[in-house]
Design an enzyme around this catalytic site. Structure first.
Site, PDB file in Angstrom:
ATOM      1  N   ASP A  11      69.914   2.813  63.976  1.00 21.54           N
ATOM      2  CA  ASP A  11      71.163   2.080  64.080  1.00 21.54           C
ATOM      3  C   ASP A  11      72.311   2.988  64.517  1.00 21.54           C
ATOM      4  OD1 ASP A  11      70.311  -0.510  63.549  1.00 21.54           O
ATOM      5  OD2 ASP A  11      70.226  -0.090  61.396  1.00 21.54           O
TER       6      ASP A  11
ATOM      7  N   HIS B 125      63.447   1.124  64.373  1.00 23.68           N
ATOM      8  CA  HIS B 125      62.980  -0.248  64.190  1.00 23.68           C
ATOM      9  C   HIS B 125      63.199  -1.073  65.447  1.00 23.68           C
ATOM     10  CE1 HIS B 125      67.232  -0.207  63.168  1.00 23.68           C
ATOM     11  NE2 HIS B 125      67.278  -1.502  63.461  1.00 23.68           N
TER      12      HIS B 125
ATOM     13  N   HIS C  74      65.169   1.614  67.935  1.00 23.64           N
ATOM     14  CA  HIS C  74      66.408   2.386  67.777  1.00 23.64           C
ATOM     15  C   HIS C  74      66.624   2.806  66.325  1.00 23.64           C
ATOM     16  CE1 HIS C  74      67.471  -1.796  66.769  1.00 23.64           C
ATOM     17  NE2 HIS C  74      68.572  -1.369  66.178  1.00 23.64           N
TER      18      HIS C  74
ATOM     19  N   ARG D 290      73.467  -9.071  57.995  1.00 20.38           N
ATOM     20  CA  ARG D 290      73.123  -7.646  58.016  1.00 20.38           C
ATOM     21  C   ARG D 290      74.283  -6.816  57.489  1.00 20.38           C
ATOM     22  NH1 ARG D 290      74.319  -3.273  61.110  1.00 20.38           N
ATOM     23  NH2 ARG D 290      72.632  -2.176  62.171  1.00 20.38           N
TER      24      ARG D 290
HETATM   25  O1  LIG Z   1      66.949  -8.569  62.999  1.00 18.45           O
HETATM   26  C1  LIG Z   1      66.238  -7.669  62.568  1.00 18.45           C
HETATM   27  O2  LIG Z   1      65.160  -7.873  62.031  1.00 18.45           O
HETATM   28  C2  LIG Z   1      66.663  -6.235  62.734  1.00 18.45           C
HETATM   29  C3  LIG Z   1      68.027  -6.137  63.282  1.00 18.45           C
HETATM   30  C4  LIG Z   1      68.353  -4.791  63.815  1.00 18.45           C
HETATM   31  O3  LIG Z   1      67.656  -4.203  64.603  1.00 18.45           O
HETATM   32  C5  LIG Z   1      69.566  -4.147  63.352  1.00 18.45           C
HETATM   33  O4  LIG Z   1      70.214  -4.672  62.467  1.00 18.45           O
HETATM   34  O5  LIG Z   1      69.870  -3.061  63.858  1.00 18.45           O
END
Ligand SMILES: O=C(O)CCC(=O)C(=O)O
Length: 293
Positions: A100, A253, A98, A268
């Site tokens: 984000d 990602h 995706h 995050r």
């Molecule tokens: O946990 C991760 O490595 C990526 C997390 C993820 O896909 C996001 O924050 O959108």
């Protein structure tokens, strides 16, 4: 005078790491600008910062844009609402390709994730360079995509995930009720580099606007398969305290879920482009366009 950043590429197309980075360096505007330049060039950038605090995480986020309070993940609270928690023990996961929150009118431009708890093995994250994927399309396909837009819809994957018990939280039910979807061009031009990138993902994109269903499905299936070529991929094996910053305008990602029953917890932060008069006007135009369909 802060010492200059040392950036080591980790692949020919995507991925790099900052070496010998001292947290104090990240207080300097000059270093942050160099970090940003490295990010837009390499699209995903690894920092080794085991001592970074949530406050320092937020201050880096603020350099890149307006930090968001995430749509559906929990956060640290108490002044740290913009530090999201993705913790497998809380039932959260991100194992799908995706961009984000591409179902928003103006999705986050940059995201940065800091590893807090890691499983003994696995839990790597992968990024695909959508600029490299675009470059590798045939000229015919580039012409075909020119001017096309696709719908990014949060409900389709979330409803399926709820129906199959992949996620169970009430907060996912609430967010599905918000019915978030948006129309975006299938090819976007990066505002800093001027490079074109594909803006589609198998998770959120439901269909190409204005095309017959069979044609839309066939084109999307082709594009998804095209993007999945390993030459466009960067995979990071996390060490505790690593941070990866990625450019959502250039990459998709996927956080691989191969570590059950162990725990994996990430802090995050993601940021929206700072609002200028021009971006507000563009958002309003896009929102108007989205509500007429
Ligand atoms: O946990 C991760 O490595 C990526 C997390 C993820 O896909 C996001 O924050 O959108």
């Amino acid at each position: 005078m802060p010492s200059p950043l040392t950036i080591r590429p980790l692949g020919p197309r995507i991925g790099a790491e900052a070496l010998q980075l001292d947290l104090a360096q990240l207080q300097s505007a000059q270093t942050l600008q160099a970090l940003e330049a490295a990010l837009v060039q390499h699209e995903a950038l690894v920092l080794h910062v085991p001592d970074m605090t949530p406050a320092q995480h937020l201050s880096i986020a603020h350099h890149f844009g307006e930090a968001e309070v995430h749509t559906f993940y929990p956060n640290l609270g108490q002044g740290y609402e913009q530090i999201t928690l993705i913790d497998s023990k809380l039932g959260d996961r991100a194992d799908m390709w995706h961009h984000d929150e591409s179902f928003l009118p103006s999705p986050p431009i940059v995201t940065m994730t800091h590893a807090q708890i890691l499983p003994p093995t696995g839990g790597d994250t992968c990024w695909i360079s959508m600029t490299s994927a675009y470059d590798a399309l045939s000229d015919r396909m580039k012409q075909y995509l020119d001017g096309l837009s696709a719908w990014h819809d949060m409900n389709a994957p979330m409803t399926a995930a709820l129906q199959h018990g992949v996620v169970t939280h009430e907060r996912y039910v609430q967010v599905v009720a918000q019915n978030r979807r948006h129309l975006h061009p299938m090819v976007r031009v990066h505002p800093v580099t001027g490079r074109k990138a594909l803006y589609v993902s198998p998770t959120y994109v439901t269909h190409i606007d204005g095309l017959p269903i069979a044609e839309s499905r066939a084109i999307l299936a082709y594009l998804h398969a095209h993007c999945m070529q390993v030459e466009f991929l960067f995979k990071h094996r996390w060490t505790l305290g690593d941070m990866v910053i990625w450019d959502n305008r250039s990459v998709i990602h996927n956080a691989i879920l191969d570590y059950k029953p162990h725990q994996r917890r990430m802090h995050r932060a993601s940021v929206f482009a700072r609002q200028t008069e021009a971006t507000v006007q563009q958002d309003n135009k896009e929102a108007a366009c989205a509500t007429t369909v």
